[in-house]
Write a protein that holds these residues in place. Structure first.
Motif, PDB file in Angstrom:
ATOM      1  N   UNK A  10      21.501  23.132 -52.284  1.00 51.36           N
ATOM      2  CA  UNK A  10      20.232  22.650 -52.945  1.00 51.36           C
ATOM      3  C   UNK A  10      19.470  23.870 -53.646  1.00 51.36           C
ATOM      4  N   UNK A  11      19.465  24.929 -52.769  1.00 55.67           N
ATOM      5  CA  UNK A  11      18.947  26.039 -53.416  1.00 55.67           C
ATOM      6  C   UNK A  11      19.757  26.763 -54.646  1.00 55.67           C
ATOM      7  N   UNK A  12      21.073  26.826 -54.585  1.00 52.48           N
ATOM      8  CA  UNK A  12      21.829  27.277 -55.486  1.00 52.48           C
ATOM      9  C   UNK A  12      21.676  26.374 -56.788  1.00 52.48           C
ATOM     10  N   UNK A  13      21.446  25.013 -56.733  1.00 49.68           N
ATOM     11  CA  UNK A  13      21.280  24.179 -57.741  1.00 49.68           C
ATOM     12  C   UNK A  13      19.689  24.410 -58.442  1.00 49.68           C
ATOM     13  N   UNK A  14      18.727  24.625 -57.810  1.00 46.25           N
ATOM     14  CA  UNK A  14      17.430  24.891 -58.054  1.00 46.25           C
ATOM     15  C   UNK A  14      17.537  26.221 -58.829  1.00 46.25           C
ATOM     16  N   UNK A  15      18.034  27.216 -58.328  1.00 48.41           N
ATOM     17  CA  UNK A  15      18.196  28.378 -59.145  1.00 48.41           C
ATOM     18  C   UNK A  15      18.721  28.422 -60.179  1.00 48.41           C
ATOM     19  N   UNK A  16      19.983  27.948 -60.043  1.00 45.99           N
ATOM     20  CA  UNK A  16      20.761  27.834 -61.341  1.00 45.99           C
ATOM     21  C   UNK A  16      20.227  26.975 -62.359  1.00 45.99           C
ATOM     22  N   UNK A  17      19.709  25.950 -62.018  1.00 43.03           N
ATOM     23  CA  UNK A  17      19.066  25.015 -62.980  1.00 43.03           C
ATOM     24  C   UNK A  17      17.773  25.841 -63.990  1.00 43.03           C
ATOM     25  N   UNK A  18      16.948  26.646 -63.080  1.00 38.87           N
ATOM     26  CA  UNK A  18      15.965  27.486 -63.459  1.00 38.87           C
ATOM     27  C   UNK A  18      16.542  28.680 -64.570  1.00 38.87           C
ATOM     28  N   UNK A  19      17.465  29.227 -64.210  1.00 40.70           N
ATOM     29  CA  UNK A  19      18.185  29.980 -64.949  1.00 40.70           C
ATOM     30  C   UNK A  19      18.965  29.807 -66.214  1.00 40.70           C
ATOM     31  N   UNK A  20      19.607  28.451 -66.133  1.00 42.70           N
ATOM     32  CA  UNK A  20      20.341  28.244 -67.140  1.00 42.70           C
ATOM     33  C   UNK A  20      19.767  27.316 -68.184  1.00 42.70           C
ATOM     34  N   UNK A  21      18.681  26.442 -67.786  1.00 39.41           N
ATOM     35  CA  UNK A  21      17.879  25.740 -68.484  1.00 39.41           C
ATOM     36  C   UNK A  21      16.345  25.765 -68.198  1.00 39.41           C
ATOM     37  N   UNK A  22      15.845  27.160 -68.392  1.00 39.23           N
ATOM     38  CA  UNK A  22      14.573  27.359 -68.063  1.00 39.23           C
ATOM     39  C   UNK A  22      13.485  26.629 -68.601  1.00 39.23           C
ATOM     40  N   UNK A  23      13.577  26.134 -69.996  1.00 41.71           N
ATOM     41  CA  UNK A  23      12.334  25.293 -70.303  1.00 41.71           C
ATOM     42  C   UNK A  23      12.568  23.916 -69.960  1.00 41.71           C
ATOM     43  N   UNK A  24      13.794  23.302 -69.579  1.00 37.15           N
ATOM     44  CA  UNK A  24      13.790  22.017 -69.033  1.00 37.15           C
ATOM     45  C   UNK A  24      13.195  22.033 -67.762  1.00 37.15           C
ATOM     46  N   UNK A  25      13.486  23.134 -66.878  1.00 38.61           N
ATOM     47  CA  UNK A  25      13.066  23.378 -65.492  1.00 38.61           C
ATOM     48  C   UNK A  25      11.736  23.257 -65.564  1.00 38.61           C
ATOM     49  N   UNK A  26      10.948  23.987 -66.478  1.00 36.51           N
ATOM     50  CA  UNK A  26       9.598  24.016 -66.302  1.00 36.51           C
ATOM     51  C   UNK A  26       8.853  22.810 -67.040  1.00 36.51           C
ATOM     52  N   UNK A  27       9.580  22.117 -67.716  1.00 37.11           N
ATOM     53  CA  UNK A  27       8.958  20.807 -68.297  1.00 37.11           C
ATOM     54  C   UNK A  27       9.083  19.830 -67.156  1.00 37.11           C
ATOM     55  N   UNK A  28      10.135  19.655 -66.389  1.00 37.51           N
ATOM     56  CA  UNK A  28      10.541  18.895 -65.221  1.00 37.51           C
ATOM     57  C   UNK A  28       9.821  19.299 -64.079  1.00 37.51           C
TER      58      UNK A  28
END
Length: 723
Positions: free
Chosen positions: A195-213
């Motif tokens: 879960x943490x690897x996915x969250x950190x990877x999501x935030x780094x790979x798609x930062x704008x999508x991460x912030x919006x979601x």
């Protein structure tokens, strides 16, 4: 069990774990002697990394200590912690593996070497280097699972400190994390790390999508905070009323889980039904099912959304009851019901072997599932060529969704979603897959490309004379099946190439009144050395694949001087001689041209296609051009009298534009024992149409009989064979 790895939120500062903090923490479960060994490894690592700094500016040794801290929270043994502290000394310092073995022991040296990248080998690309390093690590993991646990902890700490990297490098590391490391953590059942690897990877790979979601989820949490509290209270109250002891926790789905569901199912945020989830942890398995009845009585269940992972655990050993209910105000909520031991295993997976002294049933289940996957990796490794291909198979094998099917004896087989009958056959055993010819699913005969669904019973029908088909690669989904099919076909092609190369070479040697077995071994070795080949089979295969001209090789074996194949002299001297007899059983090293569709009894010629073998054309084929000017590239050929098999050819049928013409023509072709491989049609003037068929025939006589029968149809105006 909350936050077993000491997971921090992304927007908090990453804590630094000093060796004193680590040693104090280790006092909870390690003996003083073992803690002293860990500290000795720290002193060695600190000296090895002296003068090195991370991009954050801190001394490099902070990173290995932080990695060891993550593993310490998983209660890993002291040798694993020592290897974690030393995990970069082989790769980033002059320290050799042998020095680690002498200073500590061979076990620690092997663990450190397994995690180290292949940095001292030249690769054609960065992707190839990464694939080779991952292959090395995964194979080391099959010997000792702690290798991958160290690597996962290493990646987790690197992801926590990813903010200092360049954006392009940050995205590359994040993608690799989402594609490889998070799925591996999932495959090994280490849910908290995944879960943490996915969250950190999501935030780094798609930062704008991460912030919006993240903003959308925060708004939803604000609107529904009272709802979550009310559901928790209602569930707890009902459990107390029914005299059940259980802990109820409400939580929101993780951002990456929500994002994946939105992408895969093409849903908007408001349509993701199970954003809110509640976990009920009870004492016994029997209580899980009783509590399920209680929650279904409290809130109405959503049809088709119940899953029993206790009776049939996931591939990584995960066990729980899942159900989706219509909560207050009609908002869907997900309920997970499990025992305390299942909850621990769900968070820690294979690491629970060290973290808890689990019972035989559940603990061994997780270990056996991990062992099965590692065995699959070993089998794939044996059947692939390069590291890129191996990594491709591994990625395929890390599918998150599973299908549960049964063998005829009731054994449960877990396969990726979309798996076919052939995937099932290979999951039973490689030999079962290689020799499967048909299957029964729920007692009904089905084609091999049939996709499987939950609960089906699959029986494989085998034949000892059968073998895999290249067409299987178009529909299999498991890495094991794909690797074994490719390995079988490659070995088959190699053997076919050797046999054909031997025929081609012996044909040329016969014209020089020589036989291959009569040629002195020293002369053969000299020719092999000139061609830079390891053995005679490699030379013969190269001849069949068009990489070496048989006449030039024959003359060299006879002691004549070597003539470059592409030179003018070579072209003039290498006039074709003799005739190659085509049997139709040569396999993949003899191909039949799709421009002129040669069949037995046609006058034919063979053309060498480097790397692919000989391509057979009809004489007079326009694509041959003036091939006789390039004598070293072609070979005279003829059909053997008793050619076996069926061969594809193309015919054109012109007919009146009437209903049922295609069906009647197809019926006549089928009655003449011919298969239709492809059909195309075009309307000409509204009154007539043209049908083009690719059919299989045995020879020209068979084709003539088919054309005569088709021509007799009243609606057919003209039929011809296409060149």
């Amino acid at each position: 069990m909350s936050n077993p790895l000491g997971i921090i939120e992304k927007d908090q500062d990453t804590p630094r774990f000093l060796i004193s903090d680590l040693c104090a923490y280790l006092e909870e479960y390690l003996s003083p002697d073992h803690i002293r060994e860990v500290y000795r490894a720290y002193l060695f690592g600190a000296e090895a990394h002296v003068g090195q700094h991370r991009k954050t500016g801190e001394p490099y040794i902070y990173h290995p200590v932080a990695v060891a801290r993550i593993l310490a929270t998983m209660r890993m043994d002291y040798k694993c912690l020592m290897a974690a502290i030393l995990h970069d000394v082989i790769e980033d310092t002059p320290t050799a593996k042998e020095q680690l073995a002498d200073t500590f022991d061979a076990e620690i040296a092997e663990l450190v070497d397994g995690v180290s990248k292949l940095s001292k080998i030249d690769f054609n690309s960065q992707a190839e280097a990464q694939a080779a390093s991952l292959r090395k690590m995964l194979l080391a993991m099959t010997k000792d699972i702690r290798v991958i646990l160290i690597k996962l902890a290493d990646r987790l700490h690197n992801m926590r400190t990813l903010g200092v990297m360049r954006p392009d490098k940050s995205r590359r590391i994040a993608k690799e994390t989402l594609d490889i490391f998070a799925p591996i953590a999932n495959r090994l059942g280490i849910n908290s790390m995944r879960l943490e690897l996915e969250e950190l990877g999501f935030a780094a790979y798609w930062p704008m999508r991460y912030r919006a979601l993240k903003g959308a989820v925060a708004d939803a949490r604000g609107h529904h905070r009272e709802l979550i509290e009310n559901v928790e209270k209602a569930l707890s109250t009902r459990l107390q009323q029914e005299d059940f002891q259980g802990e109820v926790n409400g939580r929101q789905k993780h951002l990456y889980s929500i994002y994946k569901k939105m992408v895969e199912k093409k849903l908007s945020f408001s349509e993701v039904v199970d954003v809110f989830a509640f976990r009920i942890v009870v004492d016994r398995v029997d209580t899980c099912y009783r509590v399920l009845g209680v929650v279904h009585n409290l809130y109405k269940p959503m049809p088709g959304r119940f899953k029993d992972y206790i009776a049939i655990p996931k591939a990584n050993g995960y066990q729980s009851l899942h159900t989706v209910l219509f909560g207050p105000q009609g908002i869907p909520i997900e309920i997970q019901i499990r025992t305390e031991e299942m909850d621990k295993l769900a968070e820690s997976g294979i690491a629970a072997h060290w973290m808890y002294k689990t019972g035989e049933a559940s603990g061994q289940w997780v270990k056996s599932r991990a062992s099965d996957w590692l065995q699959n990796l070993l089998e794939m490794q044996q059947g692939v060529g390069d590291s890129m291909e191996f990594l491709e198979h591994v990625k395929v094998d890390l599918f998150p969704d599973e299908v549960y099917v049964f063998t005829p004896r009731g054994r449960i087989m877990v396969l990726p979603k979309g798996a076919t009958v052939v995937d099932f056959a290979y999951s039973v055993h490689t030999d079962v897959g290689n020799t499967c010819v048909a299957a029964r699913v729920d007692r009904r005969l089905v084609p091999l490309r049939t996709r499987l669904h939950n609960g089906q019973t699959v029986e494989i029908i085998n034949s000892e004379t059968a073998g895999p088909s290249p067409a299987w690669l178009n529909f299999v989904v498991t890495g094991k099946a794909r690797a074994n099919i490719r390995s079988y076909l490659k070995n088959l092609q190699d053997q076919e190439a050797v046999n054909l190369g031997r025929r081609l070479l012996e044909r040329e040697l016969n014209l020089l009144t020589l036989k291959l077995e009569e040629i002195d071994k020293s002369q053969i070795d000299q020719v092999l050395e000139e061609f830079r080949l390891e053995n005679l089979d490699s030379l013969l295969a190269g001849i069949a694949l068009g990489n070496h001209m048989p006449l030039l090789v024959a003359r060299r074996l006879a002691g004549e001087e070597m003539v470059p194949a592409g030179s003018e002299t070579g072209a003039q001297e290498a006039e074709p001689s003799g005739v190659l007899a085509i049997r139709g059983t040569e396999g993949m090293v003899v191909n039949f041209a799709k421009c002129c569709w040669p069949i037995p009894d046609d006058a034919i010629v063979g053309v060498f296609n480097p790397g692919k073998g000989i391509v057979i054309h009809r004489q007079g084929c326009p694509n041959l051009g003036d091939y006789k000017k390039h004598g070293h590239k072609w070979i005279e050929a003829e059909w053997e009298p008793d050619v076996q098999g069926e061969f594809a050819t193309k015919i054109k049928v012109e007919s009146g534009n009437q209903r049922g013409v295609l069906a009647s023509v197809a019926s006549v072709i089928s009655q003449q024992e011919s298969n239709i491989e492809h059909v195309g049609s075009e309307e000409r003037d509204g009154l007539s149409s043209t049908l083009v068929f690719v059919i299989t025939v045995k020879n020209r006589l068979h084709l003539a009989r088919i054309m005569r029968q088709v021509r007799s149809l009243p609606s057919v105006m003209r039929i011809s064979r296409l060149k």
